[in-house]
Write an enzyme that holds these catalytic residues in place. Structure first.
Site, mmCIF file in Angstrom:
data_model
loop_
_atom_site.group_PDB
_atom_site.id
_atom_site.type_symbol
_atom_site.label_atom_id
_atom_site.label_comp_id
_atom_site.label_asym_id
_atom_site.label_seq_id
_atom_site.Cartn_x
_atom_site.Cartn_y
_atom_site.Cartn_z
ATOM 1 N N SER A 31 -9.807 2.371 2.405
ATOM 2 C CA SER A 31 -8.845 3.008 1.546
ATOM 3 C C SER A 31 -8.088 1.851 0.868
ATOM 4 C CB SER A 31 -8.126 4.169 2.535
ATOM 5 O OG SER A 31 -7.180 3.179 3.348
ATOM 6 N N SER B 240 -9.832 0.027 6.937
ATOM 7 C CA SER B 240 -9.175 0.069 5.569
ATOM 8 C C SER B 240 -8.690 -1.180 4.972
ATOM 9 C CB SER B 240 -8.342 0.875 5.489
ATOM 10 O OG SER B 240 -9.108 2.385 5.226
ATOM 11 N N LYS C 71 0.896 -1.256 -0.074
ATOM 12 C CA LYS C 71 0.088 0.086 0.055
ATOM 13 C C LYS C 71 0.837 1.092 -0.025
ATOM 14 C CE LYS C 71 -3.867 2.113 2.521
ATOM 15 N NZ LYS C 71 -4.857 1.947 3.716
HETATM 16 N N1 GLN Z 1 -13.117 4.521 5.748
HETATM 17 C C1 GLN Z 1 -12.562 5.095 7.210
HETATM 18 C C2 GLN Z 1 -12.406 6.391 6.882
HETATM 19 O O1 GLN Z 1 -12.724 6.855 5.691
HETATM 20 C C3 GLN Z 1 -11.527 4.099 7.308
HETATM 21 C C4 GLN Z 1 -10.452 4.331 6.662
HETATM 22 C C5 GLN Z 1 -9.093 3.571 7.082
HETATM 23 O O2 GLN Z 1 -9.166 2.511 7.807
HETATM 24 N N2 GLN Z 1 -8.078 4.285 6.969
HETATM 25 O O3 GLN Z 1 -11.645 6.939 7.791
#
Ligand code: GLN
Length: 497
Positions: free
Chosen positions: A152, A176, A77
């Site tokens: 994400s 994410s 990532k």
């Molecule tokens: N979707 C969540 C957010 O927008 C979690 C994101 C994540 O785990 N990095 O913050």
């Protein structure tokens, strides 16, 4: 060859049936052929990956003892630093930055001979649930290219589902790793907070961020988990305790006598009918494997999302202050006579996307003098209540379970103008981060109404990560018997490629 599990690839490598260079080249070829459609990668490191693979092959030829995943490729990532390799976090503000150091996760990957193919797409600074917030365009779900791959870490999950890599690294602040795993039919694990070093993970919300393994099977995730986990003196939040024996757990899959707690509050009306069908069926399979299914309640989970959207933006507003045009990446408006302040303002104006700006504004407001106790302080109290809910429930069960997400993958563009609808995706994953415990998502089948993958979430007490792998392996084995072939073999898209 690219359709095998990482464990199977590793076995072929150690039996001398293939080489890491061959295996890596096959994956690079696959990326070249399908990533125009999927867009899982922001950067493909052809030369670096092949050089790393050749090094592993040379060591093997010299008879060196290698670690279990040596020579197997992986997708990283783009929020993790790798020395000399572009790291953007999906943001324009870091365009062109090549970090001068490796994150500890990368150091561990290299130590284990795991070959890093390149950097995967993500929502900007890991803020999002669809990968649409990437400044470099969205990633497409390999099950249906018109749909989101989650976020994400949508790039990492899509790379697995499209057979561009058998292993990937994700990070999970509010879901994410798990939500992208759920909507792509892959496996993703958020270890206990502190189980994997955060050194070199570009910070979003430091009290929630956690890196973890992404894979196509539970055993592969376990092998990767053990390769990256452990104490790191460079991360003061990393845990000084032995790494949980997750590989042994994944190989055993014995759930006889285990108590599995179904979270009453995470299985209600807001969940798509096919998601609930697959969830109920998985519970039956686990019961048939010898586990006892009980119901548990977590009354404070309903406040988790609201509290998360105070804590995460607050911490991000502080963490992202470092992107000031002076030290990293982009610099705008640096003309003769321009003040430092105007360069900073212009760079942040141009360099950050809408969602990142929204969070910085939210967080700055929540932390502002006079409001701190009302917002950030209250959210921290909710966090304690959520931890207590978990503690109470874990007195009645060994693991807790729920669907990973309320729905299957939605269409690209469907929720991009509705932040609340987007945030609701994480309703079942966020409590785990708030309490700092472990969470896994694995595929539980396809929703009958749309033929898209559904995720099953397993949550374990802090430092008991092996329990997720026990239950995950049991369910995976039962489902494999039922389906007759891995779920991803049913993937319709990219069939001709
Ligand atoms: N979707 C969540 C957010 O927008 C979690 C994101 C994540 O785990 N990095 O913050």
């Amino acid at each position: 060859m690219i359709h095998l599990s990482a464990a199977h690839m590793a076995a072929q490598l150690s039996a001398g049936e293939t080489t890491s260079v061959e295996l890596t080249q096959k994956h690079l070829d696959r990326i070249a052929s399908v990533d125009v459609d999927v867009h899982a990668f922001l950067f493909v490191n052809n030369e670096g990956a092949l050089a790393q693979a050749a090094e592993v092959d040379a060591k093997r030829a010299a008879g060196e003892k290698l670690s279990p995943l040596a020579g197997v490729p992986l997708a990283l990532k783009d929020v993790m630093t790798q020395k000399g390799v572009p790291t953007t976090c999906g943001s324009k503000i870091l365009e062109g930055w090549r970090p001068p150091y490796d994150s500890t996760v990368v150091t561990n990957l290299k130590k284990n001979g795991i070959v890093i193919l390149g950097k995967t797409n993500m929502d900007e600074f890991a803020m999002g649930s669809s990968t649409e917030n990437s400044a470099y365009g969205p990633t497409h779900n390999p099950w249906d290219l018109s749909r989101i791959p989650g976020g994400s870490g949508g790039g990492s999950a899509a790379a697995l589902a499209a057979f561009e890599a058998p292993l990937a690294i994700g990070t999970d602040t509010g879901g994410s790793i798990r939500q992208p795993a759920a909507v792509t039919g892959t496996v993703g694990v958020k270890p206990t907070y502190g189980g994997v070093s955060r050194f070199g993970l570009v910070a979003f919300s430091s009290s929630l961020d956690q890196a973890g393994p992404c894979a196509r099977t539970v055993l592969d995730a376990a092998l990767l988990h053990e390769a990256i986990a452990g104490l790191d003196p460079k991360d003061s939040t990393s845990i000084n305790a032995p790494v949980p024996q997750v590989v042994a757990a994944a190989r055993s899959g014995d759930v006889k006598g285990m108590k599995i707690g179904v979270v009453k509050e995470l299985n209600g009306d807001g969940y798509q009918s096919g998601v609930r069908t697959r969830f109920e069926e998985s519970l039956e399979l686990l019961a048939a494997a010898g586990a006892e299914i009980v119901e548990v309640s977590a009354p404070n989970f309903e406040y988790a999302l609201a509290a998360y959207y105070l804590i995460a933006p607050s911490e991000c507003s502080s963490n992202l202050a470092r992107f000031d045009a002076m030290r990293y990446g982009l610099r705008v408006g640096d003309v003769d006579g321009a003040s430092a302040e105007s360069v900073m303002n212009l760079t942040r104006e141009v360099g950050f996307g809408r969602e990142v700006k929204r969070r910085i504004i939210l967080g700055t407001y929540a932390l502002s003098s006079g409001y701190y106790d009302a917002y950030y302080g209250s959210a921290q109290k909710v966090r304690t209540l959520i931890t207590q809910d978990f503690n109470n429930a874990f007195e009645k069960c060994d693991v807790m379970v729920s669907p990973t997400c309320p729905t299957t993958a939605f269409k690209i563009g469907e929720k991009s103008n509705d932040p609340i609808a987007m945030y609701l995706n994480d309703i079942a994953t966020i409590p785990v981060n708030m309490a700092g415990i472990g969470g896994m998502s694995l595929p539980s089948g396809l929703a009958p109404e749309d033929g898209l993958p559904v995720g099953f979430q397993i949550m374990a007490p802090a430092m008991k990560d092996e329990r997720m792998y026990l239950v995950g392996a049991a369910l995976e084995a039962a489902l494999l018997t039922k389906w007759g072939a891995p779920l991803l073999s049913k993937i319709p898209a990219l069939a001709g490629k």
